[in-house]
Design a protein around this motif. Structure first.
Motif, PDB file in Angstrom:
ATOM      1  N   SER A  19     141.329  88.825  79.159  1.00  0.00           N
ATOM      2  CA  SER A  19     141.258  87.155  79.276  1.00  0.00           C
ATOM      3  C   SER A  19     142.108  86.701  78.550  1.00  0.00           C
ATOM      4  O   SER A  19     142.532  85.392  78.928  1.00  0.00           O
ATOM      5  CB  SER A  19     139.730  86.983  78.852  1.00  0.00           C
ATOM      6  OG  SER A  19     139.262  87.035  77.202  1.00  0.00           O
TER       7      SER A  19
ATOM      8  N   ARG B 114     147.083  82.826  78.201  1.00  0.00           N
ATOM      9  CA  ARG B 114     148.633  82.705  78.036  1.00  0.00           C
ATOM     10  C   ARG B 114     149.300  82.195  79.396  1.00  0.00           C
ATOM     11  O   ARG B 114     150.310  81.677  79.100  1.00  0.00           O
ATOM     12  CB  ARG B 114     148.989  83.997  77.825  1.00  0.00           C
ATOM     13  CG  ARG B 114     148.517  84.383  76.126  1.00  0.00           C
ATOM     14  CD  ARG B 114     148.816  85.681  75.696  1.00  0.00           C
ATOM     15  NE  ARG B 114     148.615  86.252  74.486  1.00  0.00           N
ATOM     16  CZ  ARG B 114     149.385  85.962  73.433  1.00  0.00           C
ATOM     17  NH1 ARG B 114     150.693  85.590  73.751  1.00  0.00           N
ATOM     18  NH2 ARG B 114     149.174  86.161  72.013  1.00  0.00           N
TER      19      ARG B 114
ATOM     20  N   ARG C 239     138.630  76.220  79.611  1.00  0.00           N
ATOM     21  CA  ARG C 239     137.757  77.203  79.576  1.00  0.00           C
ATOM     22  C   ARG C 239     136.738  77.519  80.904  1.00  0.00           C
ATOM     23  O   ARG C 239     136.458  78.337  81.233  1.00  0.00           O
ATOM     24  CB  ARG C 239     137.000  76.953  78.337  1.00  0.00           C
ATOM     25  CG  ARG C 239     137.943  76.990  77.053  1.00  0.00           C
ATOM     26  CD  ARG C 239     136.906  77.210  75.936  1.00  0.00           C
ATOM     27  NE  ARG C 239     136.753  78.817  75.851  1.00  0.00           N
ATOM     28  CZ  ARG C 239     137.679  79.750  75.422  1.00  0.00           C
ATOM     29  NH1 ARG C 239     138.522  79.365  75.011  1.00  0.00           N
ATOM     30  NH2 ARG C 239     137.308  80.894  75.675  1.00  0.00           N
TER      31      ARG C 239
ATOM     32  N   ASP D 110     135.172  85.126  73.624  1.00  0.00           N
ATOM     33  CA  ASP D 110     133.815  84.399  73.739  1.00  0.00           C
ATOM     34  C   ASP D 110     133.316  85.443  75.077  1.00  0.00           C
ATOM     35  O   ASP D 110     132.483  85.071  75.534  1.00  0.00           O
ATOM     36  CB  ASP D 110     134.006  82.928  74.239  1.00  0.00           C
ATOM     37  CG  ASP D 110     134.992  82.774  75.684  1.00  0.00           C
ATOM     38  OD1 ASP D 110     135.716  83.809  75.937  1.00  0.00           O
ATOM     39  OD2 ASP D 110     134.696  81.993  76.269  1.00  0.00           O
TER      40      ASP D 110
ATOM     41  N   ARG E 201     146.208  80.602  64.257  1.00  0.00           N
ATOM     42  CA  ARG E 201     145.213  80.889  65.307  1.00  0.00           C
ATOM     43  C   ARG E 201     143.758  81.286  65.046  1.00  0.00           C
ATOM     44  O   ARG E 201     142.763  80.769  65.786  1.00  0.00           O
ATOM     45  CB  ARG E 201     145.811  82.357  66.098  1.00  0.00           C
ATOM     46  CG  ARG E 201     146.860  81.522  66.942  1.00  0.00           C
ATOM     47  CD  ARG E 201     147.131  82.290  68.152  1.00  0.00           C
ATOM     48  NE  ARG E 201     147.553  83.583  67.897  1.00  0.00           N
ATOM     49  CZ  ARG E 201     147.442  84.672  68.906  1.00  0.00           C
ATOM     50  NH1 ARG E 201     146.730  84.568  70.152  1.00  0.00           N
ATOM     51  NH2 ARG E 201     147.946  85.827  68.759  1.00  0.00           N
TER      52      ARG E 201
ATOM     53  N   ASP F 132     140.878  79.098  66.848  1.00  0.00           N
ATOM     54  CA  ASP F 132     139.929  79.968  67.405  1.00  0.00           C
ATOM     55  C   ASP F 132     138.317  79.971  67.258  1.00  0.00           C
ATOM     56  O   ASP F 132     137.708  79.897  67.932  1.00  0.00           O
ATOM     57  CB  ASP F 132     140.342  81.299  67.804  1.00  0.00           C
ATOM     58  CG  ASP F 132     141.719  81.158  68.575  1.00  0.00           C
ATOM     59  OD1 ASP F 132     141.884  80.326  69.266  1.00  0.00           O
ATOM     60  OD2 ASP F 132     142.376  82.426  68.503  1.00  0.00           O
TER      61      ASP F 132
ATOM     62  N   ARG G 282     137.007  75.695  66.758  1.00  0.00           N
ATOM     63  CA  ARG G 282     136.967  74.865  67.988  1.00  0.00           C
ATOM     64  C   ARG G 282     135.432  74.584  68.578  1.00  0.00           C
ATOM     65  O   ARG G 282     134.729  75.417  68.070  1.00  0.00           O
ATOM     66  CB  ARG G 282     137.918  75.452  69.005  1.00  0.00           C
ATOM     67  CG  ARG G 282     137.081  76.605  69.776  1.00  0.00           C
ATOM     68  CD  ARG G 282     138.130  77.341  70.955  1.00  0.00           C
ATOM     69  NE  ARG G 282     137.694  78.213  71.377  1.00  0.00           N
ATOM     70  CZ  ARG G 282     138.103  79.417  71.831  1.00  0.00           C
ATOM     71  NH1 ARG G 282     139.485  79.585  71.688  1.00  0.00           N
ATOM     72  NH2 ARG G 282     137.600  80.373  72.108  1.00  0.00           N
TER      73      ARG G 282
HETATM   74  O1   DC Z   1     143.856  87.811  72.903  1.00  0.00           O
HETATM   75  P1   DC Z   1     145.218  86.921  72.845  1.00  0.00           P
HETATM   76  O2   DC Z   1     145.871  86.973  71.608  1.00  0.00           O
HETATM   77  O3   DC Z   1     146.239  87.176  74.114  1.00  0.00           O
HETATM   78  O4   DC Z   1     144.764  85.483  73.228  1.00  0.00           O
HETATM   79  C1   DC Z   1     145.427  84.447  73.232  1.00  0.00           C
HETATM   80  C2   DC Z   1     144.725  83.155  72.985  1.00  0.00           C
HETATM   81  O5   DC Z   1     143.821  82.901  73.926  1.00  0.00           O
HETATM   82  C3   DC Z   1     143.832  83.131  71.679  1.00  0.00           C
HETATM   83  O6   DC Z   1     144.301  82.756  70.551  1.00  0.00           O
HETATM   84  C4   DC Z   1     142.567  82.444  71.841  1.00  0.00           C
HETATM   85  C5   DC Z   1     142.584  82.251  73.395  1.00  0.00           C
HETATM   86  N1   DC Z   1     141.328  83.081  73.839  1.00  0.00           N
HETATM   87  C6   DC Z   1     140.234  82.368  74.216  1.00  0.00           C
HETATM   88  O7   DC Z   1     139.979  81.359  73.518  1.00  0.00           O
HETATM   89  N2   DC Z   1     139.271  83.320  74.662  1.00  0.00           N
HETATM   90  C7   DC Z   1     139.197  84.178  75.156  1.00  0.00           C
HETATM   91  N3   DC Z   1     138.352  84.997  75.868  1.00  0.00           N
HETATM   92  C8   DC Z   1     140.493  85.002  75.203  1.00  0.00           C
HETATM   93  C9   DC Z   1     141.449  84.389  74.471  1.00  0.00           C
END
Ligand code: DC
Length: 213
Positions: free
Chosen positions: A29, A34, A99, A121, A170, A174, A177
């Protein structure tokens, strides 16, 4: 199956191998957030231009083929791992409308398939009724060292301090938020991966899935 946790805990690699072993489909996800970030940057869309952001996110056709990620038919696997996308993705993923749209797309994948999905999440918001939920944690320095090794394999050598600072930033965005912050679901099994290699992580989760632990 939902696998959540902060960046660099080995979620994606573990999820990919588990999906293969269980004959489930693996959905990354984070790659979806990204992909949207990449598209917004490419089109020079400002963070406050919600109308355009919603339009791009709604129209985004995100497909997975093994480790490859496609956006509107174009292979963007490499592009979504760039430093630019990585440094902006947390802000994009904090946007409520983004989202909402991506969560709906994530639920679509699971309508007709058994899936392993990793993210932030998945066990709390996307699939609160997932049959299995895991929450991976790992100390910051180990996560940074793993990321550094990934970068080296992709031809980039970065100081560990820079990677640690980026991960910490990050993590903060994350988990603080307003919309679906990163947190462990009440019924998720927490796994500390600091001293585990991938094979051990996979086997540990598999034993739980198979009811052996
Ligand atoms: O897993 P990743 O590092 O590729 O995820 C990139 C960004 O996406 C991470 O900083 C938070 C966001 N993300 C999110 O908010 N909810 C998700 N289900 C997956 C990733």
């Amino acid at each position: 199956m939902a696998i959540d946790g902060p960046s660099g805990t080995g979620k994606s690699t573990t999820a990919r191998i588990l999906a293969e072993k269980l004959n489930f489909i693996y959905i990354d996800s984070g790659a979806m957030y990204r992909a949207i970030t990449f598209e917004l940057l490419k089109n020079n869309i400002k963070p406050n231009d919600i109308k355009k952001i919603v339009d791009i996110t709604t129209k985004a056709d995100i497909k997975f083929d093994g480790e490859e990620v496609f956006l509107n038919g174009k292979n963007i696997t490499k592009e979504i791992r760039s430093l630019d996308v990585t440094s902006k993705v947390s802000s994009v993923s904090a946007i409520k409308d983004v989202r909402k749209i991506l969560v709906n797309k994530q639920r679509e994948y699971a309508k007709t398939n058994d899936v392993v999905m990793d993210g932030r999440d998945i066990g709390t918001v996307v699939f609160p009724n997932a049959k299995f939920k895991f929450f991976l944690v790992c100390d910051l320095k180990t996560r940074a060292a793993r990321r550094r090794q990934d970068f080296i394999e992709h031809g980039m050598k970065l100081p560990i301090e820079k990677i640690m600072a980026e991960l910490k930033k990050r993590d903060t965005i994350d988990s603080t938020r307003k919309e679906s912050p990163l947190k462990k679901a009440k019924d998720a099994v927490e796994v500390n991966t600091t001293n585990m290699i991938i094979e051990e992580q996979v086997n540990y989760l598999l034993r739980i899935v198979n009811g052996l632990d």
